[in-house]
Design a protein around this motif. Structure first.
Motif, PDB file in Angstrom:
ATOM      1  N   GLU A  57       0.818  -1.207   0.000  1.00 34.12           N
ATOM      2  CA  GLU A  57       0.000   0.000   0.000  1.00 34.12           C
ATOM      3  C   GLU A  57       0.855   1.261   0.000  1.00 34.12           C
ATOM      4  O   GLU A  57       0.514   2.257  -0.642  1.00 34.12           O
ATOM      5  N   ALA A  58       1.969   1.233   0.723  1.00 34.75           N
ATOM      6  CA  ALA A  58       2.859   2.393   0.733  1.00 34.75           C
ATOM      7  C   ALA A  58       3.414   2.651  -0.660  1.00 34.75           C
ATOM      8  O   ALA A  58       3.532   3.804  -1.098  1.00 34.75           O
ATOM      9  N   HIS A  59       3.763   1.580  -1.370  1.00 42.71           N
ATOM     10  CA  HIS A  59       4.263   1.748  -2.740  1.00 42.71           C
ATOM     11  C   HIS A  59       3.160   2.241  -3.669  1.00 42.71           C
ATOM     12  O   HIS A  59       3.404   3.070  -4.549  1.00 42.71           O
ATOM     13  N   LEU A  60       1.940   1.733  -3.479  1.00 40.94           N
ATOM     14  CA  LEU A  60       0.822   2.215  -4.291  1.00 40.94           C
ATOM     15  C   LEU A  60       0.585   3.709  -4.078  1.00 40.94           C
ATOM     16  O   LEU A  60       0.358   4.451  -5.035  1.00 40.94           O
ATOM     17  N   ARG A  61       0.631   4.136  -2.845  1.00 36.61           N
ATOM     18  CA  ARG A  61       0.425   5.558  -2.567  1.00 36.61           C
ATOM     19  C   ARG A  61       1.481   6.412  -3.250  1.00 36.61           C
ATOM     20  O   ARG A  61       1.181   7.505  -3.753  1.00 36.61           O
ATOM     21  N   ARG A  62       2.704   5.914  -3.267  1.00 37.05           N
ATOM     22  CA  ARG A  62       3.771   6.664  -3.934  1.00 37.05           C
ATOM     23  C   ARG A  62       3.507   6.751  -5.429  1.00 37.05           C
ATOM     24  O   ARG A  62       3.677   7.815  -6.049  1.00 37.05           O
ATOM     25  N   LEU A  63       3.104   5.640  -6.031  1.00 37.48           N
ATOM     26  CA  LEU A  63       2.826   5.637  -7.468  1.00 37.48           C
ATOM     27  C   LEU A  63       1.663   6.564  -7.803  1.00 37.48           C
ATOM     28  O   LEU A  63       1.694   7.277  -8.811  1.00 37.48           O
ATOM     29  N   VAL A  64       0.623   6.565  -6.968  1.00 37.23           N
ATOM     30  CA  VAL A  64      -0.521   7.448  -7.203  1.00 37.23           C
ATOM     31  C   VAL A  64      -0.095   8.901  -7.090  1.00 37.23           C
ATOM     32  O   VAL A  64      -0.463   9.745  -7.922  1.00 37.23           O
ATOM     33  N   LYS A  65       0.708   9.219  -6.073  1.00 36.34           N
ATOM     34  CA  LYS A  65       1.154  10.600  -5.893  1.00 36.34           C
ATOM     35  C   LYS A  65       2.005  11.069  -7.064  1.00 36.34           C
ATOM     36  O   LYS A  65       1.967  12.240  -7.451  1.00 36.34           O
ATOM     37  N   LEU A  66       2.773  10.153  -7.648  1.00 34.88           N
ATOM     38  CA  LEU A  66       3.618  10.491  -8.796  1.00 34.88           C
ATOM     39  C   LEU A  66       2.828  10.525 -10.101  1.00 34.88           C
ATOM     40  O   LEU A  66       3.381  10.856 -11.160  1.00 34.88           O
ATOM     41  N   GLY A  67       1.551  10.140 -10.055  1.00 34.89           N
ATOM     42  CA  GLY A  67       0.748  10.106 -11.264  1.00 34.89           C
ATOM     43  C   GLY A  67       1.038   8.917 -12.151  1.00 34.89           C
ATOM     44  O   GLY A  67       0.702   8.924 -13.341  1.00 34.89           O
ATOM     45  N   ARG A  68       1.625   7.866 -11.577  1.00 31.17           N
ATOM     46  CA  ARG A  68       1.994   6.681 -12.372  1.00 31.17           C
ATOM     47  C   ARG A  68       0.995   5.539 -12.202  1.00 31.17           C
ATOM     48  O   ARG A  68       1.082   4.515 -12.871  1.00 31.17           O
ATOM     49  N   ALA A  69       0.059   5.697 -11.262  1.00 29.53           N
ATOM     50  CA  ALA A  69      -1.007   4.709 -11.067  1.00 29.53           C
ATOM     51  C   ALA A  69      -2.225   5.441 -10.525  1.00 29.53           C
ATOM     52  O   ALA A  69      -2.121   6.575 -10.039  1.00 29.53           O
ATOM     53  N   GLU A  70      -3.384   4.791 -10.617  1.00 30.93           N
ATOM     54  CA  GLU A  70      -4.607   5.413 -10.113  1.00 30.93           C
ATOM     55  C   GLU A  70      -5.585   4.333  -9.663  1.00 30.93           C
ATOM     56  O   GLU A  70      -5.507   3.179 -10.091  1.00 30.93           O
ATOM     57  N   ALA A  71      -6.492   4.745  -8.763  1.00 32.27           N
ATOM     58  CA  ALA A  71      -7.546   3.833  -8.326  1.00 32.27           C
ATOM     59  C   ALA A  71      -8.582   3.679  -9.432  1.00 32.27           C
ATOM     60  O   ALA A  71      -8.863   4.629 -10.174  1.00 32.27           O
ATOM     61  N   VAL A  72      -9.126   2.494  -9.558  1.00 33.50           N
ATOM     62  CA  VAL A  72     -10.167   2.228 -10.556  1.00 33.50           C
ATOM     63  C   VAL A  72     -11.507   2.656  -9.971  1.00 33.50           C
ATOM     64  O   VAL A  72     -11.952   2.117  -8.941  1.00 33.50           O
ATOM     65  N   THR A  73     -12.143   3.604 -10.594  1.00 38.11           N
ATOM     66  CA  THR A  73     -13.411   4.154 -10.109  1.00 38.11           C
ATOM     67  C   THR A  73     -14.467   3.059  -9.985  1.00 38.11           C
ATOM     68  O   THR A  73     -14.668   2.260 -10.909  1.00 38.11           O
ATOM     69  N   GLY A  74     -15.102   3.016  -8.817  1.00 38.19           N
ATOM     70  CA  GLY A  74     -16.196   2.077  -8.611  1.00 38.19           C
ATOM     71  C   GLY A  74     -15.780   0.691  -8.184  1.00 38.19           C
ATOM     72  O   GLY A  74     -16.642  -0.155  -7.907  1.00 38.19           O
ATOM     73  N   SER A  75     -14.502   0.411  -8.111  1.00 40.09           N
ATOM     74  CA  SER A  75     -14.061  -0.935  -7.710  1.00 40.09           C
ATOM     75  C   SER A  75     -14.218  -1.112  -6.203  1.00 40.09           C
ATOM     76  O   SER A  75     -14.016  -0.186  -5.431  1.00 40.09           O
ATOM     77  N   GLU A  76     -14.584  -2.322  -5.774  1.00 41.77           N
ATOM     78  CA  GLU A  76     -14.808  -2.612  -4.360  1.00 41.77           C
ATOM     79  C   GLU A  76     -14.470  -4.085  -4.094  1.00 41.77           C
ATOM     80  O   GLU A  76     -15.152  -4.973  -4.623  1.00 41.77           O
ATOM     81  N   PRO A  77     -13.411  -4.367  -3.335  1.00 39.93           N
ATOM     82  CA  PRO A  77     -12.469  -3.420  -2.768  1.00 39.93           C
ATOM     83  C   PRO A  77     -11.697  -2.678  -3.867  1.00 39.93           C
ATOM     84  O   PRO A  77     -11.654  -3.135  -5.010  1.00 39.93           O
ATOM     85  N   VAL A  78     -11.094  -1.576  -3.507  1.00 32.82           N
ATOM     86  CA  VAL A  78     -10.465  -0.704  -4.489  1.00 32.82           C
ATOM     87  C   VAL A  78      -9.301  -1.418  -5.168  1.00 32.82           C
ATOM     88  O   VAL A  78      -8.447  -2.014  -4.509  1.00 32.82           O
ATOM     89  N   THR A  79      -9.277  -1.345  -6.493  1.00 35.97           N
ATOM     90  CA  THR A  79      -8.150  -1.846  -7.258  1.00 35.97           C
ATOM     91  C   THR A  79      -7.405  -0.663  -7.866  1.00 35.97           C
ATOM     92  O   THR A  79      -7.935   0.441  -7.975  1.00 35.97           O
ATOM     93  N   TYR A  80      -6.159  -0.927  -8.247  1.00 38.64           N
ATOM     94  CA  TYR A  80      -5.295   0.110  -8.806  1.00 38.64           C
ATOM     95  C   TYR A  80      -4.724  -0.395 -10.126  1.00 38.64           C
ATOM     96  O   TYR A  80      -4.511  -1.599 -10.329  1.00 38.64           O
ATOM     97  N   VAL A  81      -4.445   0.558 -11.020  1.00 43.11           N
ATOM     98  CA  VAL A  81      -3.918   0.208 -12.334  1.00 43.11           C
ATOM     99  C   VAL A  81      -2.885   1.246 -12.742  1.00 43.11           C
ATOM    100  O   VAL A  81      -2.990   2.426 -12.360  1.00 43.11           O
ATOM    101  N   ALA A  82      -1.877   0.820 -13.489  1.00 37.85           N
ATOM    102  CA  ALA A  82      -0.861   1.752 -13.981  1.00 37.85           C
ATOM    103  C   ALA A  82      -1.481   2.727 -14.961  1.00 37.85           C
ATOM    104  O   ALA A  82      -2.403   2.396 -15.705  1.00 37.85           O
TER     105      ALA A  82
END
Length: 341
Positions: free
Chosen positions: A315-340
């Protein structure tokens, strides 16, 4: 067997065991000052650990009763665990960065069942399977290690020299492993005249052969979205610029060439982030990402508790990727998924 090493210049290290932990021990440092001996970290709160610490102090010509002060690099129990017992024996002050002091206060006020509820919700949100979460639902609240840590009575202020007569020990704030982690820069000539600027007590921030765990800063009552990995990488660069002659870490062994080790760690995390983007070509939950990440053993062999730590690191790595704009959460996913991206 008591293991004490004299690093010269009034600095010695004591190997204090950590029960049932592959790290084996914490290196507790004893620093001579004009007011008496000061400890940097204390070790795990365990009878054998206490006996080892006391025996090591005796071998150094002192005792727990003579300790003047305790400086804590961070709040984890293998560093802060015995602080209260040292203070009881000696009346020593205990100093810690305010961010970790806040965690200590919160931990003492939080009932065990609150942590079970919080961890259950966190793992559900991360996409953990019910087979992993079920034991948390079934476990009855009990006393957990590290839930009654000693309250610090002095605050370590970053950038300031600590009040240690006869020594120049400056606090360097290095968040990442914990929000209030500090390294301590001994701004004195190296006793062996090694090239560089003094010596650095690095806690868990900079270790010679292993990478410290970088997970989420857990707080059941705070919804702030933190970026621990970003904090850690920034802190690494800050330490690299200090260019100490020698690093005295809390685990493994002392080493030189801090700048080279910093470069290795920065490259390691950049490679890991790049590798995660490959995995995130398809949407993944944090749990699924952790299952696919490279660890020191196959996922099937990772123990239950260590899987929780691994997911936190994912999760810490995901947060870093999201902050850098290199990954994002998939809208509407439950539980939340992330994609490059």
């Amino acid at each position: 067997m008591t293991q004490v090493y004299d690093h010269g210049g009034g600095v010695r290290s004591l190997r204090v065991p950590i029960p049932d932990n592959p790290l084996g021990h914490t290196l507790v440092y004893l620093l001579d000052t004009d007011r008496g001996p000061v400890l940097i970290d204390t070790g795990w709160d365990d009878p054998d650990s206490w006996d080892t610490l006391a025996a090591g102090l005796t071998a150094c010509g002192t005792s727990p009763e003579e300790i003047h002060g305790v400086v804590i690099t961070h709040h984890h129990p293998d560093h802060h665990g015995l602080s209260g017992r040292v203070r009881e024996a000696s009346g020593a002050w205990v100093a810690m960065h305010e961010a970790d002091g806040a965690i200590v206060r919160r931990t003492r006020q939080t009932r065990a069942e609150r942590w079970f509820t919080y961890m259950t919700a966190k793992l559900e949100a991360a996409g953990a399977p019910e087979s992993h979460i079920a034991p948390l639902r079934a476990t009855r609240p009990r006393a957990l290690p590290g839930l009654s840590p000693a309250l610090p009575d002095r605050e370590i202020v970053p950038g300031e020299l600590l009040a240690l007569p006869g020594r120049r020990l400056r606090a360097v704030w290095t968040p990442g492993h914990t929000p209030g982690h500090v390294c301590l820069h001994l701004e004195e000539e190296h006793p062996a005249r090694l090239p560089g600027h003094g010596r650095l007590f690095s806690g868990d921030h900079l270790l010679p052969e292993i990478t410290p765990h970088i997970g989420l800063y857990e707080d059941p009552d705070d919804a702030t979205v933190t970026d621990p990995l970003g904090d850690y990488l920034d802190s690494l660069e800050r330490v690299g610029r200090l260019a100490p002659a020698e690093v005295l870490p809390a685990h493994q062994h002392a080493f030189t060439d801090a700048a080279s080790r910093v470069r290795e760690l920065l490259a390691h995390h950049e490679d890991r982030l790049t590798g995660l983007l490959v995995l995130l070509a398809e949407p993944l939950t944090p749990w699924q990402l952790a299952e696919r990440m490279e660890w020191n053993r196959p996922w099937a062999q990772i123990p239950y508790g260590s899987r929780n730590i691994a997911v936190s690191e994912a999760e810490a790595h995901l947060r870093r990727l999201v902050k850098l704009g290199r990954a994002e959460a998939v809208t509407g996913s439950e539980p939340v998924t992330y994609v490059a991206v």
